[in-house]
Enzyme design. Structure first.
Site, PDB file in Angstrom:
ATOM      1  N   LEU A  10       0.808  -1.215   0.000  1.00  7.58           N
ATOM      2  CA  LEU A  10       0.000   0.000   0.000  1.00  7.58           C
ATOM      3  C   LEU A  10       0.843   1.267   0.000  1.00  7.58           C
ATOM      4  CD1 LEU A  10      -2.735  -1.005   2.614  1.00  7.58           C
ATOM      5  CD2 LEU A  10      -2.948  -0.994   0.130  1.00  7.58           C
ATOM      6  N   GLY A  11       2.025   1.206   0.602  1.00  5.99           N
ATOM      7  CA  GLY A  11       2.842   2.409   0.671  1.00  5.99           C
ATOM      8  C   GLY A  11       4.129   2.162   1.429  1.00  5.99           C
ATOM      9  N   PHE A  12       4.834   3.251   1.728  1.00 10.71           N
ATOM     10  CA  PHE A  12       6.131   3.125   2.385  1.00 10.71           C
ATOM     11  C   PHE A  12       6.416   4.391   3.177  1.00 10.71           C
ATOM     12  CE2 PHE A  12       6.693   5.211  -1.612  1.00 10.71           C
ATOM     13  CZ  PHE A  12       7.655   6.183  -1.394  1.00 10.71           C
ATOM     14  N   GLY A  13       7.350   4.263   4.114  1.00  7.48           N
ATOM     15  CA  GLY A  13       7.776   5.403   4.909  1.00  7.48           C
ATOM     16  C   GLY A  13       9.263   5.337   5.154  1.00  7.48           C
ATOM     17  N   ASP A  29     -32.186  -5.695  27.306  1.00  6.70           N
ATOM     18  CA  ASP A  29     -32.506  -6.766  26.355  1.00  6.70           C
ATOM     19  C   ASP A  29     -31.404  -6.924  25.306  1.00  6.70           C
ATOM     20  OD1 ASP A  29     -34.034  -8.803  25.241  1.00  6.70           O
ATOM     21  OD2 ASP A  29     -35.153  -7.444  23.930  1.00  6.70           O
ATOM     22  N   THR A  67       7.430  -0.301   5.584  1.00  8.79           N
ATOM     23  CA  THR A  67       6.503  -0.364   4.461  1.00  8.79           C
ATOM     24  C   THR A  67       5.125  -0.762   4.975  1.00  8.79           C
ATOM     25  OG1 THR A  67       7.350  -2.602   4.088  1.00  8.79           O
ATOM     26  CG2 THR A  67       8.164  -0.852   2.636  1.00  8.79           C
ATOM     27  N   VAL A  68       4.078  -0.494   4.183  1.00  8.68           N
ATOM     28  CA  VAL A  68       2.697  -0.786   4.575  1.00  8.68           C
ATOM     29  C   VAL A  68       2.102  -1.758   3.568  1.00  8.68           C
ATOM     30  CG1 VAL A  68       0.418   0.172   5.063  1.00  8.68           C
ATOM     31  CG2 VAL A  68       2.473   1.525   5.555  1.00  8.68           C
TER      32      VAL A  68
END
Length: 327
Positions: free
Chosen positions: A68-71, A111, A75-76
């Site tokens: 999905l992405g990186f930083g 209930d 990574t993601v």
């Protein structure tokens, strides 16, 4: 919407996702000279990124289906999972609803059961489309010193997010007025309701605790079937509670209009029916293990107490370590 109980049982009891086979060829191989995503960062050069490949299965539970992405330090990835974490999310929403109901509206639901908790259907087709796209059009990638680097894939945002919604307030009553009338679904009745002790908000907490057990174990915590063969009885139900929690405090029994029917004057069980053995929660719980099981049992203990004043509030349960801990 669908019944939360039906949804949760499906989440906990469904067969594991089958392991998918992702293409091992047919994808673009990026030239070494082209710097891709996290390659640009110093932490990558130092070898501090975990080497993930699409298709990997982590801790025998999560299969990686796409990046999905990186930083700058990680990574993601999107991974497939279905079960405990999703159920915890639903329970948090139930406790949020109860906290609002008790604190702001001063109402006792009375209930709470699976049929009265609705779960929005999530847009699962988004995940299917993401996975199908990766299989049909594999992500471009390269290898740097045997470290895989993938191009990120766009993830489509869902239009609707699933929620657990507490419904059916037809039996709700004010919590700031004294009452001891019969209430709650039969197998979820709290001790104070069974013994005709003044009750209020904590009966909802007991109710949720016993319902959660249904979700996790796929069986009722209490059945209350009388040995006389005539069906449910309060005495059989109370015997099961004793089997799990031990005997109630004598000063608690003194508050009950019906206590004399089931207990002696000095607070002992009158043995109209035998107390069943082997019901301790640590023995009956069969799905979890290790520290996760310990935390779950502590979480349950915050709701299943003889005395209503000893139970945690919905607000306190929202911050319980087990709910906060991801499986």
């Amino acid at each position: 919407m669908t019944s939360f109980l039906k949804w949760a049982r499906t989440a906990m009891n469904r067969d594991p996702w089958p392991v998918l086979r992702f293409p091992t060829s047919g994808f673009e191989v990026i030239k070494p000279s082209h710097i891709l995503d996290e390659e640009r960062f110093e932490e990558f050069e130092k070898g501090r990124y975990y080497p993930v490949n699409i298709g990997d299965v982590l801790v025998s539970k999560y299969q990686v289906v796409g990046k999905l992405g990186f930083g700058t330090t990680s990574t993601v990835w999107l991974a497939r999972d279905f079960g405990e974490d999703l159920l915890k999310s639903g329970l948090k929403q139930i406790f949020l609803a109860l906290d609002y109901l008790h604190s702001e509206c001063q109402l006792v639901h009375t209930d709470i059961k699976g049929d009265n908790i609705l779960q929005e259907l999530e847009e699962m087709s988004i995940l299917d489309r993401f996975t199908d796209s990766e299989i049909e059009h594999p992500s471009a990638r390269k290898s740097v010193d045997n470290m895989p680097v993938y191009a990120s894939r766009r993830f489509e945002l869902p239009q609707n997010f699933g929620r657990a919604v507490l419904s059916d307030f037809g039996s709700a009553v004010r919590g700031d007025e004294e009452r001891n009338h019969d209430a709650q679904p039969t197998i979820y009745r709290s001790p104070e309701v069974m013994l005709k002790i003044q009750w209020s908000y904590p009966i909802d907490i007991w109710n949720v605790g016993t319902m959660i057990w249904d979700l996790f174990e796929g069986k009722h915590m209490f059945i209350g079937m009388d040995p006389d063969g005539k069906g449910y009885s309060t005495r059989a139900h109370l015997a099961e509670v004793i089997g799990i929690l031990g005997p109630p405090p004598s000063h608690f029994l003194k508050r009950g209009e019906r206590s004399h029917e089931f207990f002696t004057k000095d607070g002992h069980w009158n043995n109209q029916v035998d107390v069943p053995g082997g019901l301790a929660l640590e023995i009956s719980e069969e799905r979890l293990s290790g520290r996760n099981k310990e935390m779950f049992l502590e979480f349950m203990g915050g709701m299943l107490q003889w005395q209503p004043e000893d139970r945690k509030t919905a607000k306190q349960l929202l911050k319980d370590p087990w709910l906060e801990n991801r499986a």
